[in-house]
Write a protein that holds these residues in place. Structure first.
Motif: not given
Length: 385
Positions: A213-228
């Protein structure tokens, strides 16, 4: 059982032998006493008869003297001839009278001894009859003891066979219980191993879940930050493009970006917790299903084992009932044969009593069995005076 029967018969045979020997000695003593009584009575009677005979002969001599006195009264020339003639006649008459008197004495003596002998014979016959009845009573007691022993041995054999059968079935039940316990223990160990394997897999899955889940969260957060970041770059475009970015709802301020990042992180935490709860629920359901299946298997095995135990108990009950029926049949057959045995014993005893009575009737008394006694009892033939 045979040893007990042999011991019982040996005891009664010893008692019977002792009784027979004692009875024989008593009969012999009674016969000896009878012979002694006969001799004493004969001697006493003869003594009295000898006195009577002596008086009788004295009377005959007195008659001779009277005849001589009568002859002396006759004339002298006729005296001798008349005395001789009358004396001859008197001798014949006296000889006949003496013979008759001796016969009467012998007959009286013989009748007295015969009555005495018959009385003794009746006493001995009564004694022998009593002895025979005592012997028969002892034989009845022996046969009764044998019959009682046979019946008791039948019962004891039945009880012994019943105990042996129960012990056999007890051993079978014990072996079955041990085997069933091993089967239950085996299936429990198997279910325990399955549960342990499941718990191990679940533990591995639980340990791997946070990392995933942390890996997924980290990946999702990176994707979210990228989108921001893309949104921030769009804000620095010319006015025409900026209006287009505003139309596309791109953030245009840092506060708005931080707020969106915070909301995104909160949603990720909620999703993480939901994922954990979903995993925990799945694990709990798997464990419950496994335990339910294990309980079902154990109950099914226990039901099968109970049916086997029930079948064994029914078989034991059937065998015991069959054994009881066989014992009752054997007991009825033994009792049916017992009545003829009792009747035959009583018939033999009655025949023995009849034979003894016949022997008593036809066996001569001691007087007739003793020629010496009879010879001593006879007087000599009459002698001339």
């Amino acid at each position: 059982f045979d040893q007990e029967t042999t011991s019982l018969l040996r005891g009664y045979d010893t008692e019977l032998e002792t009784m027979t020997r004692s009875q024989k000695q008593q009969v012999e003593r009674a016969e000896q006493q009878q012979d002694s009584d006969l001799r004493i009575s004969s001697k006493k009677i003869r003594s009295e008869q000898e006195r009577e005979l002596k008086l009788f002969r004295e009377g005959l001599k007195q008659e001779v003297r009277l005849l001589k006195q009568e002859s002396d009264l006759l004339p002298k020339d006729q005296r001798k001839t008349a005395f001789r003639i009358k004396r001859q006649q008197q001798e014949v008459e006296q000889s006949d009278r003496e013979r008759s008197f001796l016969d009467s004495l012998n007959q009286s003596h013989e009748m007295s001894l015969r009555r005495l002998s018959d009385g003794h014979r009746e006493k001995i016959a009564l004694l022998e009859r009593q002895f025979l009845q005592q012997k028969q009573q002892l034989l009845r007691s022996r046969e009764s003891a044998v019959w009682e022993l046979e019946e008791r041995q039948l019962h004891e054999r039945h009880q012994l066979a019943r105990r042996q059968l129960k012990e056999i079935f007890f051993l079978q039940r014990h072996q079955m219980l041990v085997r069933h316990e091993k089967e239950l223990e085996q299936i429990r160990r198997f279910q325990t191993r399955k549960e342990e394997d499941l718990l191990k897999r679940q533990a591995i899955e639980r340990r791997a879940l946070p990392k995933r889940i942390r890996v997924e969260m980290k990946a999702r957060e990176m994707m979210f930050r990228e989108s921001m970041r893309i949104s921030v770059n769009a804000a620095s475009l010319p006015s025409g493009l900026a209006s287009l970015a505003g139309a596309l709802n791109f953030p245009d301020t840092p506060d708005n970006e931080r707020d969106k990042l915070r909301k995104f992180q909160e949603q990720e935490k909620k999703r993480y917790k939901a994922e954990e709860q979903r995993c925990e629920l799945k694990h709990r359901r798997q464990l419950e299903e496994l335990r339910a299946a294990a309980d079902s298997s154990v109950k099914e095995l226990e039901q099968l084992q109970n049916e086997k135990r029930k079948m064994l108990m029914e078989h034991e009950t059937m065998k015991l009932k069959s054994q009881d029926d066989e014992y009752q049949s054997e007991l009825r057959e033994w009792r049916a044969k017992l009545k003829p045995r009792k009747q035959k014993l009583e018939d033999d005893f009655a025949l023995q009593l009849e034979d003894q009575e016949k022997i008593v009737l036809f066996v001569p008394s001691a007087y007739w069995k003793c020629p010496e006694l009879r010879c001593r009892c006879q007087f000599l033939p009459p002698h001339s005076l």
